[in-house]
Design a protein around this motif. Structure first.
Motif, PDB file in Angstrom:
ATOM      1  N   ASP A 205     -58.758  -2.054 -56.941  1.00 59.44           N
ATOM      2  CA  ASP A 205     -59.394  -2.837 -55.877  1.00 59.44           C
ATOM      3  C   ASP A 205     -58.683  -4.171 -55.659  1.00 59.44           C
TER       4      ASP A 205
ATOM      5  N   LEU B 260     -55.513  -3.406 -53.722  1.00 61.33           N
ATOM      6  CA  LEU B 260     -55.818  -3.129 -52.324  1.00 61.33           C
ATOM      7  C   LEU B 260     -56.133  -4.406 -51.562  1.00 61.33           C
ATOM      8  N   SER B 261     -56.851  -5.327 -52.202  1.00 59.44           N
ATOM      9  CA  SER B 261     -57.169  -6.599 -51.550  1.00 59.44           C
ATOM     10  C   SER B 261     -55.910  -7.408 -51.279  1.00 59.44           C
TER      11      SER B 261
ATOM     12  N   GLN C 247     -54.044  -5.738 -48.387  1.00 58.63           N
ATOM     13  CA  GLN C 247     -54.714  -5.986 -47.117  1.00 58.63           C
ATOM     14  C   GLN C 247     -54.523  -7.415 -46.630  1.00 58.63           C
TER      15      GLN C 247
ATOM     16  N   GLN D 255     -47.419  -7.359 -49.935  1.00 57.03           N
ATOM     17  CA  GLN D 255     -46.982  -5.994 -50.207  1.00 57.03           C
ATOM     18  C   GLN D 255     -45.695  -5.969 -51.020  1.00 57.03           C
TER      19      GLN D 255
END
Length: 605
Positions: A196, A199-200, A203, A207
Motif C-alpha cells: 500500500d 502504491l501511494s 500514485q 515511480q
C-alpha cells in the motif's frame, strides 16, 4: 572569445541533455583555450564516464582536483568513479576528503555510508552516520533516513522503522524514508502494508525503479504475479539493472524460461546505451547455467563494451563453465589487471588461476584478498583449494578439518509439538504448501527445487519461531566446543555468543541437488533435515547426502568430495561457512526438505 564560465555552462548543458560525445568534444576545445581549468576537467571526466570510458575519466578528474583540492563536489564525483572501478578503499578516502572540505555536504555523507555498508564496515558506517547526524543536529531528514538504512542493512528492521518514522516526522514528503519504511515492513511480514505504501508513492508520481521493484516483490509474495509483472516491466524500461534481474527471476521461477532468455537477449543487445542492464543480462544467463548464450551474445555488444574489463570478466566466467580454461584465464587476467581493486574480477581471476593449474598465483591473490576482507568466506575457500592442489596438506587440513568442524546434532521437538514428525509436517505445509513457484530462484545453490521467499528469522508464524528457538541449544553447544584459535578463520571470530542471521527452507524435487557453494557473509552454516527421500539410506551413490570439499569448478588435478553426512529427519549439521558443500542429486520422486541457517558471531544488531 568565449570565457571559461560560458564554456563550462555549455558543456554542462550538453551532459544534462545526454549528449556526452558532444560534451567531450566541447570540453576538449575549451581546454585548448583554458588549459587545466578544474571545472572543465571535471566536466570532461563526467562526459568520459557517461561514455563508459571510466579508466580515462579517473586521471582527468584527479588532475582537476589537483587544481582545486578542496572542491567537495569533485571529490565526491571521484569517489563515485573509484567505486565504479572497484577501488573501494580509494572511494572511501575520496568521500572523506569531500566531507573534510565541507562537513555538511550531504551527498558525500550518503555515498560514504552506502559504500561502508557494502563493505560490511559497520563500525565505520556507524561513525559516518553519527557524523552526518551531528552535522545536522539530528534535525535533517536525510541524516535520519541514512541512519534507517544503516539499521536496515544490519537487519535491525524494527529499529530501522523507528528512524524512518522520525525522518518522516521531520519531512512527511521524504520519499526515501517512506520507501525505507516499506522495505522494512515487507521483511517482518507486513506485506500488504508495504504494498500500500508503494502504491501511494507511485500514485503521487514517484515511480523510481526501486519503488516499482519493491511493489513487485510485495505482489509476488502475495502471489499477485499479474500485478507484479507490469511494475517490473516499467522498472526495466526506466533503465534499472536490478529490475532486469528481478523480472528474469519471476519469469524463471514461474516456468517461463524462454521469456526470460528473450528479456536477457534484449538487455544485452541494448548494451551500447544501457551497459548495466547488459551486465545484469550476462549475470542472469550465468545463473541460468547458459554460458553458451553468454559467449554467443557477447558479439552483440559494441566494440568498446567487449574490451571493458567488467564485461570481459563475464566472458571469462562463461569460458570457465565451458571448459575453455586457458581462454578464461587470459581474459580474466586482462580484466583484473585493468581493475585490480574490483572484487568480482579478482574472484574470477583467482578461479581461472586454479582451473588453469596456476596454483601458486591463485594462492598469492587469495592471500591478498583475504587480508583485505578477512570475514569474506570466499577467499578462505579458494585459498584452501590452492593449498590442496599445491600438496600443502597441513595448511589445507587446518582449514578443512572435517572431523573437527562438521558436527551433526539432534534437534529436540520445538514447543507445541508432540513429535518431530508432527512438527516437520506442519512446517512443510505452512512454508511450502501453497508455493506458487515451479523452481528455485536464480543465484542460489538449489537446482530443481523451491525456496521460501523470505528470511524466516523474521517470519512471525509460531511454527517458524518455535523452530528458530529450538536451534539455539545445539548451535550454542557447537560454538562452545569450537575454541578460539586466532590462526583459524572460524575459531578466531568466536566470541562465545552468536545470533541467527538467516534461515530459509528448500524443497528439492526429483533430481534436485545443491551445487557446491560457500556462504560468503556467513560464519557457521548448517543443514537441517525435515524430509529425506528413502533412497538416501540405500543408494550406493549417496543420493541426497551432503558432501564437503568439492569445489564447483573443475580443476586440472582431482579434487573430489572428502566428507559426507547421511541426511536424517531431525538432524542439524553444522560446519564452517567457508567449506565447499553441496549435495548428491536425489534420484526418486520423494522430496528432500531442509531448513538451513546462517549463524553469525556476537550479538544480534
Amino acid at each position: 572569445m568565449t570565457g571559461p564560465a560560458q564554456s563550462i555552462q555549455q558543456v554542462l548543458s550538453l551532459i544534462q541533455s545526454g549528449q556526452a560525445e558532444q560534451a567531450l568534444l566541447k570540453s576538449d576545445a575549451a581546454l585548448s583555450q583554458f588549459p587545466n581549468q578544474p571545472n572543465l576537467l571535471h566536466l570532461k571526466a563526467v562526459a568520459l564516464r557517461r561514455l563508459n570510458r571510466l579508466s580515462d575519466a579517473i586521471p582527468v578528474l584527479q588532475t582537476a582536483i589537483s587544481g582545486d583540492p578542496r572542491n567537495e563536489e569533485m571529490l565526491n564525483t571521484l569517489g563515485n568513479m573509484l567505486k565504479a572501478a572497484g577501488d573501494l578503499e580509494g572511494a572511501v578516502q575520496a568521500y572523506r576528503r569531500a566531507i573534510d572540505a565541507k562537513f555538511g555536504y550531504a551527498p558525500a555523507h550518503k555515498n560514504l555510508v552506502n559504500l561502508l555498508l557494502d563493505l560490511e564496515g559497520n563500525d565505520e558506517a556507524i561513525s559516518s552516520v553519527e557524523d552526518f547526524l551531528r552535522a545536522t543536529g539530528r534535525l535533517d531528514a536525510d541524516a535520519l533516513e541514512a541512519q534507517g538504512r544503516l539499521l536496515k542493512h544490519r537487519k535491525a528492521w524494527r529499529k530501522a522503522l523507528t528512524s524512518f518514522d522520525e525522518a518522516l516526522q521531520r519531512n512527511p514528503a521524504h520519499v526515501a524514508a517512506a520507501y525505507g519504511r516499506a522495505s522494512c515492513l515487507v521483511e517482518i511480514g507486513q506485506t500488504e502494508v508495504c504494498r500500500d505504501i508503494c502504491l501511494s508513492l507511485i500514485q503521487a508520481g514517484h515511480q523510481a525503479p526501486q519503488i516499482l521493484r519493491l511493489l513487485a516483490r510485495s505482489q509476488m509474495e502475495l502471489s499477485a504475479f499479474g500485478v507484479a509483472e507490469p511494475a517490473l516491466q516499467q522498472a526495466v524500461a526506466a533503465g534499472s539493472s536490478d529490475a532486469v534481474k528481478d523480472y528474469t527471476n519471476l519469469l524463471w521461477m514461474t516456468g517461463r524460461t524462454q521469456d526470460a532468455e528473450t528479456l536477457l537477449k534484449g538487455a544485452i543487445s541494448a548494451g551500447a546505451d544501457r551497459p548495466q542492464q547488459a551486465l545484469a543480462g550476462f549475470d542472469e544467463l550465468l545463473d541460468m547455467e547458459r554460458p553458451d548464450l553468454v559467449e554467443s551474445y557477447f558479439d552483440y555488444l559494441p566494440a568498446e563494451r567487449q574490451t571493458d574489463p567488467v564485461f570481459l570478466s563475464r566472458l571469462s566466467m562463461a569460458q570457465s563453465d565451458l571448459g575453455k580454461t586457458e581462454e578464461a584465464f587470459q581474459n580474466a587476467n586482462i580484466a583484473y589487471s585493468a581493475l585490480p581493486h574490483h572484487k568480482v574480477l579478482a574472484y574470477q581471476f583467482i578461479v581461472s588461476c586454479l582451473m588453469s593449474g596456476r596454483y601458486d598465483l591463485a594462492l598469492k591473490y587469495a592471500d591478498i584478498w583475504r587480508a583485505r576482507e578477512p570475514n569474506d568466506q570466499s577467499w578462505v575457500a579458494v585459498k584452501a583449494d590452492a593449498h590442496r592442489m599445491l600438496g600443502q596438506l597441513d595448511a589445507y587440513r587446518a582449514l578443512n578439518d572435517f572431523d573437527r568442524f562438521v558436527i551433526p546434532a539432534e534437534l529436540e521437538a520445538p514447543k507445541g509439538y508432540a513429535s518431530m514428525e508432527e512438527f516437520h509436517a506442519d512446517f512443510i505445509e505452512q512454508v511450502h504448501g501453497k508455493s506458487p513457484f515451479k523452481t528455485h530462484p536464480l543465484g542460489q545453490s538449489a537446482r530443481h527445487g523451491i525456496q521460501s521467499p523470505r528470511n524466516l528469522v523474521y517470519d512471525e508464524r509460531p511454527v517458524v519461531q518455535n523452530y528458530i528457538e529450538a536451534l539455539h541449544k545445539p548451535v550454542q553447544a557447537y560454538v562452545d566446543q569450537l575454541g578460539q584459535d586466532p590462526d583459524n578463520p572460524l575459531t578466531s571470530r568466536n566470541t562465545g555468543e552468536f545470533y541467527i542471521g538467516g534461515c530459509w527452507s528448500i524443497y528439492l524435487l526429483a533430481g534436485g541437488r545443491h551445487v557446491s557453494h560457500v556462504h560468503p557473509k556467513g560464519w557457521v552454516s548448517s543443514a537441517y533435515y525435515m524430509a529425506v527421500p528413502p533412497e538416501a539410506k540405500t543408494d550406493p551413490n549417496r543420493a541426497g547426502w551432503i558432501k564437503f570439499g568439492e569445489p564447483p569448478y573443475k580443476l586440472p588435478d582431482p579434487a573430489p568430495a572428502e566428507h559426507w553426512v547421511c541426511p536424517k529427519p531431525g538432524t542439524l549439521v553444522l560446519f564452517p561457512a567457508y567449506m565447499w558443500h553441496g549435495t548428491v542429486p536425489i534420484s526418486g520422486k520423494a522430496p528432500r526438505v531442509t531448513a538451513p541457517l546462517d549463524v553469525l558471531p556476537g550479538v544480534a544488531p
